[in-house]
Design an enzyme around this catalytic site. Structure first.
Site, PDB file in Angstrom:
ATOM      1  N   ASN A 171       5.904  -4.281   1.517  1.00 59.89           N
ATOM      2  CA  ASN A 171       4.843  -4.253   2.521  1.00 59.89           C
ATOM      3  C   ASN A 171       3.640  -3.519   1.951  1.00 59.89           C
ATOM      4  O   ASN A 171       3.517  -2.298   2.057  1.00 59.89           O
ATOM      5  CB  ASN A 171       5.348  -3.587   3.796  1.00 59.89           C
ATOM      6  CG  ASN A 171       6.361  -4.458   4.489  1.00 59.89           C
ATOM      7  OD1 ASN A 171       6.009  -5.469   5.095  1.00 59.89           O
ATOM      8  ND2 ASN A 171       7.635  -4.099   4.361  1.00 59.89           N
ATOM      9  N   GLU A 172       2.793  -4.283   1.326  1.00 61.81           N
ATOM     10  CA  GLU A 172       1.627  -3.720   0.644  1.00 61.81           C
ATOM     11  C   GLU A 172       0.601  -3.254   1.672  1.00 61.81           C
ATOM     12  O   GLU A 172       0.694  -3.608   2.852  1.00 61.81           O
ATOM     13  CB  GLU A 172       1.020  -4.781  -0.281  1.00 61.81           C
ATOM     14  CG  GLU A 172       1.959  -5.272  -1.377  1.00 61.81           C
ATOM     15  CD  GLU A 172       2.256  -4.221  -2.449  1.00 61.81           C
ATOM     16  OE1 GLU A 172       2.059  -3.013  -2.212  1.00 61.81           O
ATOM     17  OE2 GLU A 172       2.706  -4.624  -3.541  1.00 61.81           O
ATOM     18  N   PRO A 173      -0.392  -2.445   1.235  1.00 59.50           N
ATOM     19  CA  PRO A 173      -1.424  -1.973   2.153  1.00 59.50           C
ATOM     20  C   PRO A 173      -1.962  -3.107   3.017  1.00 59.50           C
ATOM     21  O   PRO A 173      -2.224  -4.205   2.511  1.00 59.50           O
ATOM     22  CB  PRO A 173      -2.495  -1.437   1.208  1.00 59.50           C
ATOM     23  CG  PRO A 173      -1.741  -1.023  -0.010  1.00 59.50           C
ATOM     24  CD  PRO A 173      -0.593  -1.966  -0.130  1.00 59.50           C
TER      25      PRO A 173
END
Ligand code: F6R
Length: 621
Positions: free
Chosen positions: A158-160
């Site tokens: 879950n990237e930025p």
């Protein structure tokens, strides 16, 4: 109940002495969950992570299975993520990782293992992700979710920008995440751009969450996730909103927490020399004032009035710290012969010294200590550099291809018998490359040649620092030769090899790195081998006259308060060091910035303004 020290922390956080200890605690928790469920004829549902962080935790689970009869028959697992488009058998697929690290070593039935299906087509992604969520729900949700944290603050992938409610889906990997994986994939160009990952919402639904983080490289992002605002920019910060989430840290990963970094801000502290130096340099930095200009009120207004009571007034304290810092600076890392050495980092005698540089992988040396090596040699010391591992995993297939082609070209038209063997060898190399493909395991012949390529680069770079080839040694520790990135495990043979080496050199000085590294990185594993070797040699006579200096290679540079010896470099010396780096296949980045940054620390504190500095911390028991 939170202690006063933890007042800045918005989610449960425990700091352990080492990652091993943290893993033992967590594995014990998992074991008791599994056993309790079994006693109630129920399943235990675990959410699992990959990457280097959980490796020692999985090893502990395997140990519990083998030695303490922990059964996984009633365990159901769901992995967080998988690269999109990677065959399950690919060396870097998370499927393969989980098989190697856990599943193949415990009695977990295949039918109870779930990993997001990386090989579906784009059209199938949406349905596959919904099905994954449905499967989690069908077994009653996840009891315990294991997490690591990426440098972007991601959990799972879950990237930025990932929202709190996000569910299992396809995601584009952040550039930093791909850079971090580049080494495993032998180049960033091979790292997949997409992955399937459980969402933040999926993770938050787990009844309990345990996030592990090791090593100093994770310290800053951990502090932001634990103490900062909840933000989509750092998905791990959402754990603050979970009732039963916990961060398990080793000392390295805890270093940027307020209670560790600035303990005087969270309550009364016991001031010792190191802490005083840290507090004063912090204050000077914070107020952008040289140490000698700090005032009583500056101390009082920043939670340090008790320090003034003990060591004040400011004027005295400032001078004391200024002198301490001043005494760390030396152009004589081996000690200055025939000089009063009371206030120098190194003792004058014996002279000349036997100085031994231990280097985990070729390329950890010149960027970090090239200037110091050069000075020691010029000042007449005997300097030896020992490369602990061959570094062959970092050499590209292209270099082998290049070598084999040159051999073949040289042999062209020469018909003589003498060329038969080289041509056969070149053929073998090219055949091995083709058989294994870009990600297959290198054969022994490939690894050997790649090791030799690295040796050549290492020798050339050190030659530019003034070192003769006869003083450069290669230990090729066995843990590395039989391992792969993130999956190394050292053993007795490694410790024995290093023990023999140290006993042979009987050094007066050892330079070593890795004390703050992720324990499963090459530097981290080497440092542990080093620690065990130190224990084994503690009573040897040479040890009583040996000082150990720790340096930083690719990790965060030492803070000004941690530096016990600062070796300055002139602009020309820095230039020479940088030109030595050009011998490497892939030149390391950011070397001059790091050296200049340390010099800036000293400048800001009101000490000398050097071009660059190589910094060392003295090792103590
Ligand atoms: C792995 C995962 C990632 C990693 C993170 C840290 O399944 O979901 O979030 O936990 O990238 O990786 P390491 O442990 O290799 O530093």
């Amino acid at each position: 109940m939170k202690s006063e020290a933890e007042q800045f922390e918005k989610v449960g956080t425990v700091v352990y002495e080492s990652s091993d200890e943290a893993c033992r605690v967590l594995a014990t928790e998992v074991a008791s969950l599994i056993r309790q469920r079994k006693a109630a004829s129920k399943n235990a549902v675990l959410g699992l992570a990959t990457g280097s962080t959980p490796v020692p935790f999985y090893r502990e689970l395997i140990r519990l299975h083998r030695e303490e009869g922990l059964s996984f028959e009633n365990v159901i697992t769901f992995n967080l993520d998988e690269y999109f488009g990677l065959e399950p058998q690919h060396h870097e697929s998370y499927f393969r990782f989980m098989r190697d690290q856990l599943f193949d070593h415990v009695n977990l039935p295949d039918s109870q293992i779930h990993i997001p299906p990386g090989m579906v087509t784009r059209e199938e992604v949406y349905t596959a992700c919904r099905e994954y969520e449905a499967k989690i729900e069908a077994v009653g949700g996840i009891d315990l979710q294991i997490l690591g944290i990426g440098r972007t603050g991601h959990i799972g992938f879950n990237e930025p920008g990932s929202s709190q409610d996000s569910l299992t889906r396809m995601i584009t990997l952040d550039k930093i995440t791909r850079e971090d994986a580049a080494r495993d994939f032998l180049g960033i160009e091979n790292v997949p751009r997409f992955a399937l990952t459980m969402g933040v919402g999926t993770i938050l639904r787990a009844r309990r969450i345990a996030l592990m983080a090791w090593g100093e490289n994770k310290a800053d992002i951990v502090a932001k996730a634990v103490e900062g605002e909840v933000t989509e920019a750092i998905s791990a910060s959402f754990l603050q909103r979970h009732e039963n989430a916990q961060f398990l840290l080793d000392r390295g990963a805890s270093r940027s927490l307020t209670r560790v970094k600035h303990p005087w801000l969270v309550g009364p502290v016991k001031w010792d020399d190191q802490l005083i130096r840290r507090a004063v340099t912090w204050l000077s930095n914070r107020l952008e004032k040289p140490v000698l200009k700090l005032l009583d009120e500056d101390y009082n207004e920043h939670g340090m009035s008790d320090l003034l009571t003990e060591c004040g007034p400011a004027y005295h304290l400032n001078i004391r710290i200024f002198n301490e810092l001043q005494h760390t600076i030396t152009g004589w890392p081996g000690g200055k012969p025939n000089e009063d050495d009371r206030y120098r980092p190194e003792r004058a005698l014996p002279y000349p010294k036997r100085s031994l540089f231990l280097v985990p992988e070729p390329m950890d040396d010149v960027p970090a200590v090239g200037g110091t090596i050069n000075r020691l040699i010029e000042q007449g010391h005997r300097v030896d550099v020992v490369f602990l591992t061959s570094g062959n995993l970092g050499v590209s297939d292209g270099s082998v291809e290049h070598f084999a082609t040159v051999l073949n070209d040289l042999a062209q038209g020469r018909g003589s018998n003498a060329w038969k063997e080289p041509v056969r060898y070149a053929g073998q190399l090219l055949g091995d490359l083709e058989n294994k493909g870009p990600f297959g395991e290198d054969t022994a012949a490939l690894r050997r040649l790649k090791g030799l390529v690295r040796r050549g680069e290492a020798r050339q770079a050190l030659h530019d620092c003034g070192m003769g080839a006869d003083r450069i040694h290669f230990l090729d520790l066995p843990f590395y030769e039989s391992g792969r990135y993130r999956r190394f495990a050292s053993g007795e043979a490694d410790v024995e090899a290093l023990r023999e080496c140290l006993t042979k050199f009987r050094p007066h000085q050892i330079y070593m790195t890795g004390s703050a590294s992720d324990p499963s990185s090459v530097t981290g594993v080497c440092y542990r081998v080093f620690q065990s070797t130190l224990q084994k040699t503690a009573k040897r006579k040479w040890r009583s006259d040996c000082r150990i200096w720790l340096y930083r290679s690719s990790e965060r540079p030492l803070g000004s308060y941690e530096i016990d010896m600062a070796v300055p470099m002139s602009p020309d010396q820095l230039k020479e060091k940088l030109s030595a780096l050009s011998h490497y296949d892939h030149e390391p980045e950011g070397v001059s910035e790091r050296d200049r940054m340390v010099a800036r620390y000293y400048d800001q504190l009101g000490l000398a303004n050097y071009e660059a500095i190589e910094a060392f911390q003295e090792w103590s028991e």
